[in-house]
Design a protein around this motif. Structure first.
Motif, mmCIF file in Angstrom:
data_model
loop_
_atom_site.group_PDB
_atom_site.id
_atom_site.type_symbol
_atom_site.label_atom_id
_atom_site.label_comp_id
_atom_site.label_asym_id
_atom_site.label_seq_id
_atom_site.Cartn_x
_atom_site.Cartn_y
_atom_site.Cartn_z
ATOM 1 N N ASP A 49 51.168 21.066 32.378
ATOM 2 C CA ASP A 49 51.406 20.108 33.468
ATOM 3 C C ASP A 49 50.819 20.601 34.791
ATOM 4 O OD1 ASP A 49 53.108 22.091 34.310
ATOM 5 O OD2 ASP A 49 54.956 20.942 34.031
ATOM 6 N N GLY A 50 50.040 21.676 34.702
ATOM 7 C CA GLY A 50 49.414 22.222 35.900
ATOM 8 C C GLY A 50 50.287 23.262 36.596
ATOM 9 N N GLY A 51 51.547 23.394 36.135
ATOM 10 C CA GLY A 51 52.445 24.396 36.723
ATOM 11 C C GLY A 51 52.183 25.769 36.142
ATOM 12 N N LYS A 52 52.786 26.791 36.782
ATOM 13 C CA LYS A 52 52.544 28.167 36.322
ATOM 14 C C LYS A 52 53.542 28.614 35.279
ATOM 15 C CE LYS A 52 49.946 30.931 39.490
ATOM 16 N NZ LYS A 52 49.923 31.901 40.543
ATOM 17 N N GLU A 53 54.810 28.248 35.475
ATOM 18 C CA GLU A 53 55.876 28.746 34.606
ATOM 19 C C GLU A 53 56.443 27.622 33.735
ATOM 20 O OE1 GLU A 53 56.265 31.882 34.550
ATOM 21 O OE2 GLU A 53 55.073 32.272 36.344
ATOM 22 N N TYR A 54 56.801 28.011 32.516
ATOM 23 C CA TYR A 54 57.413 27.057 31.580
ATOM 24 C C TYR A 54 58.664 27.714 30.997
ATOM 25 C CZ TYR A 54 52.949 24.611 31.914
ATOM 26 O OH TYR A 54 51.838 23.942 32.382
ATOM 27 N N PRO A 55 59.728 27.853 31.816
ATOM 28 C CA PRO A 55 60.900 28.620 31.386
ATOM 29 C C PRO A 55 61.569 28.095 30.123
ATOM 30 C CG PRO A 55 61.288 27.478 33.485
ATOM 31 C CD PRO A 55 59.856 27.322 33.176
ATOM 32 N N ASP A 56 61.412 26.794 29.834
ATOM 33 C CA ASP A 56 62.039 26.238 28.622
ATOM 34 C C ASP A 56 61.201 26.479 27.366
ATOM 35 O OD1 ASP A 56 64.039 25.301 30.218
ATOM 36 O OD2 ASP A 56 63.136 23.316 30.483
ATOM 37 N N TYR A 57 60.038 27.088 27.555
ATOM 38 C CA TYR A 57 59.111 27.289 26.424
ATOM 39 C C TYR A 57 58.650 28.751 26.370
ATOM 40 C CZ TYR A 57 58.818 22.189 26.254
ATOM 41 O OH TYR A 57 59.101 20.857 26.150
ATOM 42 N N PRO A 58 59.504 29.635 25.800
ATOM 43 C CA PRO A 58 59.135 31.058 25.737
ATOM 44 C C PRO A 58 57.822 31.331 24.999
ATOM 45 C CG PRO A 58 61.184 30.596 24.518
ATOM 46 C CD PRO A 58 60.833 29.353 25.250
ATOM 47 N N ASP A 59 57.408 30.393 24.138
ATOM 48 C CA ASP A 59 56.154 30.621 23.409
ATOM 49 C C ASP A 59 54.927 30.584 24.328
ATOM 50 O OD1 ASP A 59 57.242 31.140 20.966
ATOM 51 O OD2 ASP A 59 57.033 29.101 20.187
ATOM 52 N N VAL A 60 55.070 30.000 25.512
ATOM 53 C CA VAL A 60 53.948 30.023 26.462
ATOM 54 C C VAL A 60 53.677 31.474 26.859
ATOM 55 C CG1 VAL A 60 53.152 29.342 28.764
ATOM 56 C CG2 VAL A 60 54.381 27.690 27.328
ATOM 57 N N GLU A 61 54.747 32.212 27.122
ATOM 58 C CA GLU A 61 54.605 33.625 27.498
ATOM 59 C C GLU A 61 54.057 34.432 26.323
ATOM 60 O OE1 GLU A 61 54.044 36.063 30.200
ATOM 61 O OE2 GLU A 61 54.665 34.023 30.648
ATOM 62 N N LYS A 62 54.517 34.099 25.126
ATOM 63 C CA LYS A 62 54.020 34.794 23.921
ATOM 64 C C LYS A 62 52.508 34.564 23.778
ATOM 65 C CE LYS A 62 54.448 35.115 18.959
ATOM 66 N NZ LYS A 62 54.861 34.496 17.729
ATOM 67 N N LEU A 63 52.088 33.318 23.928
ATOM 68 C CA LEU A 63 50.655 32.983 23.860
ATOM 69 C C LEU A 63 49.885 33.769 24.923
ATOM 70 C CD1 LEU A 63 48.334 30.891 22.918
ATOM 71 C CD2 LEU A 63 49.083 29.522 24.871
ATOM 72 N N ARG A 64 50.376 33.718 26.158
ATOM 73 C CA ARG A 64 49.660 34.368 27.267
ATOM 74 C C ARG A 64 49.588 35.879 27.078
ATOM 75 N NH1 ARG A 64 52.465 30.966 32.252
ATOM 76 N NH2 ARG A 64 51.088 29.157 32.159
ATOM 77 N N GLU A 65 50.712 36.489 26.713
ATOM 78 C CA GLU A 65 50.749 37.954 26.575
ATOM 79 C C GLU A 65 49.855 38.430 25.429
ATOM 80 O OE1 GLU A 65 51.573 41.027 27.965
ATOM 81 O OE2 GLU A 65 51.657 39.497 29.505
ATOM 82 N N THR A 66 49.930 37.709 24.298
ATOM 83 C CA THR A 66 49.145 38.121 23.122
ATOM 84 C C THR A 66 47.658 38.029 23.430
ATOM 85 O OG1 THR A 66 50.917 37.255 21.740
ATOM 86 C CG2 THR A 66 48.856 37.751 20.631
ATOM 87 N N VAL A 67 47.243 36.944 24.073
ATOM 88 C CA VAL A 67 45.820 36.780 24.394
ATOM 89 C C VAL A 67 45.406 37.793 25.463
ATOM 90 C CG1 VAL A 67 44.102 35.191 25.357
ATOM 91 C CG2 VAL A 67 45.714 34.386 23.617
ATOM 92 N N LYS A 68 46.294 38.043 26.414
ATOM 93 C CA LYS A 68 45.982 39.020 27.468
ATOM 94 C C LYS A 68 45.697 40.408 26.892
ATOM 95 C CE LYS A 68 47.817 40.703 31.820
ATOM 96 N NZ LYS A 68 48.958 40.720 32.734
ATOM 97 N N GLN A 69 46.448 40.766 25.856
ATOM 98 C CA GLN A 69 46.285 42.106 25.241
ATOM 99 C C GLN A 69 45.045 42.191 24.346
ATOM 100 O OE1 GLN A 69 48.226 44.458 26.262
ATOM 101 N NE2 GLN A 69 49.572 43.034 27.340
ATOM 102 N N ALA A 70 44.440 41.028 24.038
ATOM 103 C CA ALA A 70 43.319 41.013 23.087
ATOM 104 C C ALA A 70 42.006 41.364 23.772
ATOM 105 C CB ALA A 70 43.201 39.630 22.451
ATOM 106 N N ASP A 71 41.058 41.856 22.953
ATOM 107 C CA ASP A 71 39.688 42.051 23.440
ATOM 108 C C ASP A 71 38.837 40.826 23.131
ATOM 109 O OD1 ASP A 71 39.931 44.902 24.225
ATOM 110 O OD2 ASP A 71 40.345 45.160 22.089
#
Ligand code: FMN
Length: 180
Positions: A49-71
């Motif tokens: 929705d263009g926002g930064k945080e999605y507190p009701d959707y913890p999988d957003v953080e999982k997606l972001r963190e996993t991709v961030k750690q990837a090469d």
């Protein structure tokens, strides 16, 4: 050792793009890379929705963190109406430069009709926009309903060899660019 994350852009349980992603992931793993597939069918993601945080959707953080750690990334999309699926686009929209900048990406598309590069070209453009490095090797699978056997293996040997070249390039270029 480089870390590669795979994301498939179909939510269908018998999805051919998810099957293609699995094959690419296995080939990359054989070459010594660490591989993780983020299966969007098992994750609950909102529309961006263009926002930064999605507190009701913890999988957003999982997606972001996993991709961030990837090469590097393997992105496999179905062709939908001549382009990428909304599912893969939305997953990418939920991330930004923090996760995607500098990542090395290999692209795969799967089509019900005749093989073409429309979705691949669009995905390449999207990845350029987030400053990822997309390898020149790419795979498009036309008439995907006839490309796999019941165990999910590729029927065409030449296509299978294309996966080998794709995997080799992804691992080589990720190693070069990410310095591992
Ligand atoms: C909304 C929608 C649009 C589609 N558009 C195209 C298309 O433009 N070209 C094509 O060859 N196949 C098209 N197809 C067929 C899919 O690419 C094909 O069924 C593919 O296997 C879907 O990927 P999946 O098996 O990973 O779910 C479309 C399918 C859907 C549901």
């Amino acid at each position: 050792m480089v870390k590669i994350v795979g994301i498939g852009g179909s939510l269908r349980w018998e999805s051919y793009s998810q099957q293609a992603l699995k094959i690419a992931a296995q080939r990359v793993e054989v070459l010594g890379a660490e591989v993780e597939i983020l299966d969007l069918r098992q994750m609950r993601l909102p529309f961006c929705d263009g926002g930064k945080e999605y507190p009701d959707y913890p999988d957003v953080e999982k997606l972001r963190e996993t991709v961030k750690q990837a090469d590097g990334l393997i992105l496999a999309t179905p062709e939908y109406h001549g382009s990428v699926s909304g599912v893969i686009k939305n997953a990418l929209d939920l991330m930004s430069f923090e996760q995607l900048d500098g990542k090395v990406a290999g692209l795969i598309s799967v089509l019900g009709g005749q093989v073409n590069s429309n979705a691949l070209n669009d995905l390449r453009l999207i990845m350029r926009w987030v400053h990822a490095w997309v390898i020149p090797e790419q795979i498009a699978i036309g008439q995907a309903w006839g490309a796999f056997n019941e165990e999910g293996k590729l029927l065409d040997e030449k296509l299978s060899q294309r996966f080998d070249g794709f995997a080799q390039s992804l691992v080589d270029n990720t190693t070069k660019l990410r310095g591992n």
